[in-house]
Write an enzyme that holds these catalytic residues in place. Sequence first.
Site, mmCIF file in Angstrom:
data_model
loop_
_atom_site.group_PDB
_atom_site.id
_atom_site.type_symbol
_atom_site.label_atom_id
_atom_site.label_comp_id
_atom_site.label_asym_id
_atom_site.label_seq_id
_atom_site.Cartn_x
_atom_site.Cartn_y
_atom_site.Cartn_z
ATOM 1 N N CYS A 52 0.792 -1.232 0.000
ATOM 2 C CA CYS A 52 0.000 0.000 0.000
ATOM 3 C C CYS A 52 0.821 1.278 0.000
ATOM 4 C CB CYS A 52 -0.937 -0.009 1.191
ATOM 5 S SG CYS A 52 -2.002 -1.444 1.169
HETATM 6 C C1 UGA Z 1 -1.066 0.672 5.482
HETATM 7 C C2 UGA Z 1 -1.773 1.706 6.379
HETATM 8 O O1 UGA Z 1 -1.154 1.753 7.655
HETATM 9 C C3 UGA Z 1 -3.257 1.347 6.538
HETATM 10 O O2 UGA Z 1 -3.922 2.365 7.267
HETATM 11 C C4 UGA Z 1 -3.879 1.232 5.139
HETATM 12 O O3 UGA Z 1 -5.231 0.901 5.193
HETATM 13 C C5 UGA Z 1 -3.139 0.154 4.360
HETATM 14 O O4 UGA Z 1 -1.757 0.542 4.253
HETATM 15 C C6 UGA Z 1 -3.792 0.067 3.004
HETATM 16 O O5 UGA Z 1 -3.726 1.028 2.244
HETATM 17 O O6 UGA Z 1 -4.464 -0.922 2.735
HETATM 18 P P1 UGA Z 1 0.012 -1.741 5.898
HETATM 19 O O7 UGA Z 1 0.495 -1.666 4.483
HETATM 20 O O8 UGA Z 1 -0.623 -2.974 6.377
HETATM 21 O O9 UGA Z 1 -1.057 -0.569 6.177
HETATM 22 O O10 UGA Z 1 1.285 -1.477 6.797
HETATM 23 P P2 UGA Z 1 1.742 -0.475 7.933
HETATM 24 O O11 UGA Z 1 1.480 -1.044 9.247
HETATM 25 O O12 UGA Z 1 1.243 0.888 7.644
HETATM 26 O O13 UGA Z 1 3.333 -0.503 7.684
HETATM 27 C C7 UGA Z 1 3.872 -0.109 6.413
HETATM 28 C C8 UGA Z 1 5.374 -0.148 6.425
HETATM 29 O O14 UGA Z 1 5.904 0.929 7.189
HETATM 30 C C9 UGA Z 1 5.992 -1.428 7.008
HETATM 31 O O15 UGA Z 1 7.034 -1.860 6.176
HETATM 32 C C10 UGA Z 1 6.531 -0.979 8.358
HETATM 33 O O16 UGA Z 1 7.642 -1.732 8.775
HETATM 34 C C11 UGA Z 1 6.919 0.461 8.056
HETATM 35 N N1 UGA Z 1 6.964 1.350 9.256
HETATM 36 C C12 UGA Z 1 5.833 1.608 9.954
HETATM 37 C C13 UGA Z 1 8.164 1.932 9.635
HETATM 38 O O17 UGA Z 1 9.217 1.712 9.001
HETATM 39 N N2 UGA Z 1 8.175 2.768 10.732
HETATM 40 C C14 UGA Z 1 7.063 3.049 11.441
HETATM 41 O O18 UGA Z 1 7.145 3.816 12.416
HETATM 42 C C15 UGA Z 1 5.869 2.447 11.045
#
Ligand code: UGA
Length: 415
Positions: free
Chosen positions: A260
Amino acid sequence: MRISVVGAGYVGLVTGACLAKLGNEVTLIDIDEKRVEEVNNKISPICEEGLGELLNSAHIEASSNFQKITDSEVIFICVGTPCADGEFILLEQVEKASKEVGQVLRAKRGYCVVCVKSTVVPGATEEIIIPALEESGRKAGKDFGICMSPEFLREGRAVYDFMNPARIIVGEYDGRSGSILLKLYRSFNAPILRTNLKTAEMIKLASNTFLAAKISLINEIGNICKHLGIDVYEVAEGMGLDERIGSKFLNAGVGFGGSCLPKDLMMLIGSAKKVGYAPQILEQVLNLNEAQALRLVELLRKNLPLKGAAIGVLGLAFKPGTDDIRESRAIKIVEALLQEGAAVKAYDPIAVENFKKLFPQIEYGTKEEVLNSDAVLIITEWDEFNELNYKGKIVIDGRRIPRAREARIYEGICW
Ligand code: UGA
């Protein structure tokens, strides 16, 4: 209500299963026969907490036949919008599914609502989906209603997020369809915003873009902090105390992946360019994220020559709690290691099978075997990585695992 969901991917399966749990009669449509069979046999085709139990307990039927949805009151379109060559966002599946739904509408008596949940570029519902539906001769806003209601589901927490939404966005073409959709969501206690279609599409992209920007920003601050001998996690703690900033998504590390955040950023960049606007911050958010993954390899290279070295990789999933490796930082890092002539051995508690499809040529082992390499990279923050014995090892940490600091040589990506 009688609901149908077209597309049994992450969003479709979770939407269908949760709406069934809330007492609706749900039919899932997917062209993938194997997936249809799995759902009908109450087996979850994806690894998502709580989904298996929901499929087991709720009444939900899957089929590949669109005729099954002729008596639906609301039809959700949840098919994928994949990325080709890292650049183009393919709306072909959405268009095809809309045409099929159009055929159903042709035979249908009475009004029903079509609701788009697939993430699409702003304008796509009006410019692509409505015309595809109207090929049936039925008119949007008159013979059927249309809404765009984006999902904000995190992978691994999708069932929880669906059942406990932070907000409900309903983009509506006609007020009647928005009101029907809200009836379906009436049990949720969340703020509701009703907008037009394009605005709802943009809210989804803007939200994910904001999260991606927050991560790249803290990563950049982290890179600077490392040079200055400042702990970026303490800085983030201090920043997060300001309500306007908030403490979430300030974990500096090796960057963001998943199906996403990177794709939604690209969609927004593409949309901007199409109207002649050259986005600056957005491009940099992506560039920084790409560079951040390679930074981990650079730090490793400083500690040992990579040619011929045995490098262990801990973590392949794009984040903990999922077996999804789409846009995982591990992909870019393993590619770079192989290019430099290193031998890679990798471990992940659940994502190995998916990673093997992309990298059949590398070795896979237990976490202890992987730890026995010349040096180890940590790419996903699985809890179990905090239970390993790192003593005597060389570790370059992309995710801040506390116990990894016991390594003989330890270096964090931003700390
Ligand atoms: C993301 C959004 O958080 C959701 O709200 C959204 O609905 C979803 O995309 C979508 O569009 O369907 P997701 O892809 O499941 O959700 O993952 P996240 O939990 O957002 O993490 C994304 C990435 O960011 C991961 O690789 C994680 O490791 C990284 N991340 C997250 C960081 O590097 N640092 C942080 O502080 C948080």
